[in-house]
Design a protein around this motif. Structure first.
Motif, PDB file in Angstrom:
ATOM      1  N   LEU A  44     -15.868   0.964 -10.732  1.00 43.99           N
ATOM      2  CA  LEU A  44     -15.863   1.275  -9.300  1.00 43.99           C
ATOM      3  C   LEU A  44     -16.062   0.013  -8.464  1.00 43.99           C
ATOM      4  CD1 LEU A  44     -15.829   3.286  -6.950  1.00 43.99           C
ATOM      5  CD2 LEU A  44     -18.296   3.582  -7.284  1.00 43.99           C
ATOM      6  N   ILE A  45     -17.077  -0.763  -8.793  1.00 48.16           N
ATOM      7  CA  ILE A  45     -17.351  -1.987  -8.021  1.00 48.16           C
ATOM      8  C   ILE A  45     -16.194  -2.960  -8.155  1.00 48.16           C
ATOM      9  CG2 ILE A  45     -18.868  -4.012  -7.855  1.00 48.16           C
ATOM     10  CD1 ILE A  45     -21.189  -2.094  -8.646  1.00 48.16           C
ATOM     11  N   ALA A  46     -15.661  -3.108  -9.360  1.00 44.96           N
ATOM     12  CA  ALA A  46     -14.538  -4.029  -9.567  1.00 44.96           C
ATOM     13  C   ALA A  46     -13.309  -3.590  -8.775  1.00 44.96           C
ATOM     14  CB  ALA A  46     -14.204  -4.120 -11.058  1.00 44.96           C
ATOM     15  N   THR A  47     -13.080  -2.284  -8.689  1.00 44.14           N
ATOM     16  CA  THR A  47     -11.937  -1.789  -7.919  1.00 44.14           C
ATOM     17  C   THR A  47     -12.135  -2.049  -6.429  1.00 44.14           C
ATOM     18  OG1 THR A  47     -11.528  -0.090  -9.581  1.00 44.14           O
ATOM     19  CG2 THR A  47     -10.495   0.227  -7.440  1.00 44.14           C
ATOM     20  N   ILE A  48     -13.351  -1.891  -5.947  1.00 45.41           N
ATOM     21  CA  ILE A  48     -13.624  -2.163  -4.529  1.00 45.41           C
ATOM     22  C   ILE A  48     -13.391  -3.644  -4.228  1.00 45.41           C
ATOM     23  CG2 ILE A  48     -15.472  -2.275  -2.796  1.00 45.41           C
ATOM     24  CD1 ILE A  48     -16.575   0.347  -4.145  1.00 45.41           C
ATOM     25  N   VAL A  49     -13.896  -4.522  -5.098  1.00 44.49           N
ATOM     26  CA  VAL A  49     -13.690  -5.964  -4.885  1.00 44.49           C
ATOM     27  C   VAL A  49     -12.211  -6.307  -4.994  1.00 44.49           C
ATOM     28  CG1 VAL A  49     -14.204  -8.268  -5.782  1.00 44.49           C
ATOM     29  CG2 VAL A  49     -16.025  -6.558  -5.639  1.00 44.49           C
ATOM     30  N   MET A  50     -11.531  -5.758  -5.990  1.00 46.44           N
ATOM     31  CA  MET A  50     -10.101  -6.002  -6.160  1.00 46.44           C
ATOM     32  C   MET A  50      -9.332  -5.551  -4.913  1.00 46.44           C
ATOM     33  SD  MET A  50      -7.690  -4.208  -8.993  1.00 46.44           S
ATOM     34  CE  MET A  50      -5.991  -4.662  -9.250  1.00 46.44           C
ATOM     35  N   THR A  51      -9.694  -4.388  -4.382  1.00 42.43           N
ATOM     36  CA  THR A  51      -9.025  -3.863  -3.189  1.00 42.43           C
ATOM     37  C   THR A  51      -9.261  -4.772  -1.987  1.00 42.43           C
ATOM     38  OG1 THR A  51      -9.215  -1.617  -4.045  1.00 42.43           O
ATOM     39  CG2 THR A  51      -8.833  -1.849  -1.680  1.00 42.43           C
ATOM     40  N   ALA A  52     -10.460  -5.318  -1.869  1.00 45.67           N
ATOM     41  CA  ALA A  52     -10.730  -6.261  -0.775  1.00 45.67           C
ATOM     42  C   ALA A  52      -9.826  -7.481  -0.896  1.00 45.67           C
ATOM     43  CB  ALA A  52     -12.200  -6.669  -0.783  1.00 45.67           C
ATOM     44  N   PHE A  53      -9.642  -7.980  -2.115  1.00 48.99           N
ATOM     45  CA  PHE A  53      -8.722  -9.102  -2.332  1.00 48.99           C
ATOM     46  C   PHE A  53      -7.298  -8.696  -1.984  1.00 48.99           C
ATOM     47  CE2 PHE A  53     -12.141 -11.264  -4.353  1.00 48.99           C
ATOM     48  CZ  PHE A  53     -11.780 -12.597  -4.453  1.00 48.99           C
ATOM     49  N   MET A  54      -6.897  -7.500  -2.374  1.00 48.82           N
ATOM     50  CA  MET A  54      -5.555  -7.022  -2.076  1.00 48.82           C
ATOM     51  C   MET A  54      -5.321  -6.960  -0.569  1.00 48.82           C
ATOM     52  SD  MET A  54      -5.239  -3.965  -4.925  1.00 48.82           S
ATOM     53  CE  MET A  54      -3.966  -3.110  -4.028  1.00 48.82           C
ATOM     54  N   MET A  55      -6.318  -6.468   0.143  1.00 47.01           N
ATOM     55  CA  MET A  55      -6.175  -6.342   1.595  1.00 47.01           C
ATOM     56  C   MET A  55      -6.167  -7.707   2.274  1.00 47.01           C
ATOM     57  SD  MET A  55      -8.534  -2.957   2.140  1.00 47.01           S
ATOM     58  CE  MET A  55      -8.266  -2.827   3.896  1.00 47.01           C
ATOM     59  N   ALA A  56      -6.963  -8.640   1.766  1.00 48.42           N
ATOM     60  CA  ALA A  56      -7.048  -9.960   2.380  1.00 48.42           C
ATOM     61  C   ALA A  56      -5.858 -10.846   2.038  1.00 48.42           C
ATOM     62  CB  ALA A  56      -8.344 -10.654   1.947  1.00 48.42           C
ATOM     63  N   LEU A  57      -5.367 -10.759   0.815  1.00 49.93           N
ATOM     64  CA  LEU A  57      -4.328 -11.683   0.354  1.00 49.93           C
ATOM     65  C   LEU A  57      -2.960 -11.049   0.158  1.00 49.93           C
ATOM     66  CD1 LEU A  57      -6.439 -13.540  -2.363  1.00 49.93           C
ATOM     67  CD2 LEU A  57      -5.974 -14.269  -0.008  1.00 49.93           C
ATOM     68  N   GLY A  58      -2.899  -9.730   0.219  1.00 47.00           N
ATOM     69  CA  GLY A  58      -1.648  -9.031  -0.044  1.00 47.00           C
ATOM     70  C   GLY A  58      -0.649  -9.181   1.084  1.00 47.00           C
ATOM     71  N   ASP A  59       0.501  -8.572   0.870  1.00 47.86           N
ATOM     72  CA  ASP A  59       1.604  -8.699   1.828  1.00 47.86           C
ATOM     73  C   ASP A  59       1.727  -7.497   2.763  1.00 47.86           C
ATOM     74  OD1 ASP A  59       2.525  -6.764   0.117  1.00 47.86           O
ATOM     75  OD2 ASP A  59       4.255  -7.901  -0.597  1.00 47.86           O
ATOM     76  N   ASP A  60       0.690  -6.690   2.851  1.00 47.51           N
ATOM     77  CA  ASP A  60       0.645  -5.494   3.697  1.00 47.51           C
ATOM     78  C   ASP A  60       1.597  -4.389   3.252  1.00 47.51           C
ATOM     79  OD1 ASP A  60      -1.384  -6.460   5.379  1.00 47.51           O
ATOM     80  OD2 ASP A  60       0.055  -7.494   6.660  1.00 47.51           O
ATOM     81  N   SER A  61       2.175  -4.524   2.066  1.00 48.39           N
ATOM     82  CA  SER A  61       2.999  -3.440   1.550  1.00 48.39           C
ATOM     83  C   SER A  61       2.075  -2.386   0.941  1.00 48.39           C
ATOM     84  CB  SER A  61       3.975  -3.964   0.496  1.00 48.39           C
ATOM     85  OG  SER A  61       3.285  -4.463  -0.628  1.00 48.39           O
ATOM     86  N   PRO A  62       2.557  -1.149   0.826  1.00 48.82           N
ATOM     87  CA  PRO A  62       1.707  -0.126   0.217  1.00 48.82           C
ATOM     88  C   PRO A  62       1.455  -0.465  -1.249  1.00 48.82           C
ATOM     89  CG  PRO A  62       3.918   0.731   0.594  1.00 48.82           C
ATOM     90  CD  PRO A  62       3.857  -0.628   1.220  1.00 48.82           C
ATOM     91  N   PRO A  63       0.306  -0.069  -1.774  1.00 50.65           N
ATOM     92  CA  PRO A  63       0.021  -0.363  -3.175  1.00 50.65           C
ATOM     93  C   PRO A  63       0.973   0.426  -4.086  1.00 50.65           C
ATOM     94  CG  PRO A  63      -1.632   1.119  -2.289  1.00 50.65           C
ATOM     95  CD  PRO A  63      -0.772   0.691  -1.138  1.00 50.65           C
TER      96      PRO A  63
END
Length: 143
Positions: free
Chosen positions: A14-33
């Motif tokens: 759970l914690i790893a997914t939350i941190v991973m999601t924060a990275f996705m939101m900060a560094l991702g390309d704004d496309s849907p997962p």
């Protein structure tokens, strides 16, 4: 040395997914997962952007289950008790395994996506973050 417990795997996932999601939101390309693409293609129909929240909830579910799988699987392969450094290494390797499974099977076979090289690199980074955080949380032995 600590035993990575099922609870540790669940909480770590759970914690790893939350941190991973924060990275996705900060560094991702704004496309849907990719999980929103899955939801759109197989459950809801329509545009993946309409399924960002269900897709994220599905992703959290996957992350928690993946943490539990690691915790249950480690003793089977001979890693009953591990130190934090070993847990971090196992988590990093597990992140690579999850990336390969997600990139090869889910993205290419199930979703029929052909991501660009940069997207693949970011996808790998996000899974490495997940693995390291999972290893750190589960390997710390606090849960």
């Amino acid at each position: 040395m600590v035993e990575i417990t099922l609870i540790g795997g669940l909480v770590g996932g759970l914690i790893a997914t939350i941190v991973m999601t924060a990275f996705m939101m900060a560094l991702g390309d704004d496309s849907p997962p990719p999980t929103a693409v899955f939801w759109s293609k197989y459950i809801g129909g329509g545009d993946p952007d309409d399924y960002t929240m269900p897709g994220m909830l599905l992703h959290v579910f996957y992350g928690v289950v993946a943490g539990a799988v690691l915790a249950v699987g480690l003793p089977v392969v001979g890693f009953g008790d591990v130190g934090l450094t070993t847990a971090l290494g196992i988590g990093l390797a597990y992140g690579v395994v999850l990336f390969v499974g997600a990139a090869v099977f889910w993205m290419n076979v199930v979703l029929a996506l052909e991501p660009e090289r940069k997207q693949v690199g970011m996808f790998l980074l996000f899974h490495l973050v997940y693995g390291v955080v999972l290893g750190a949380v589960a390997g710390a032995g606090v849960v």
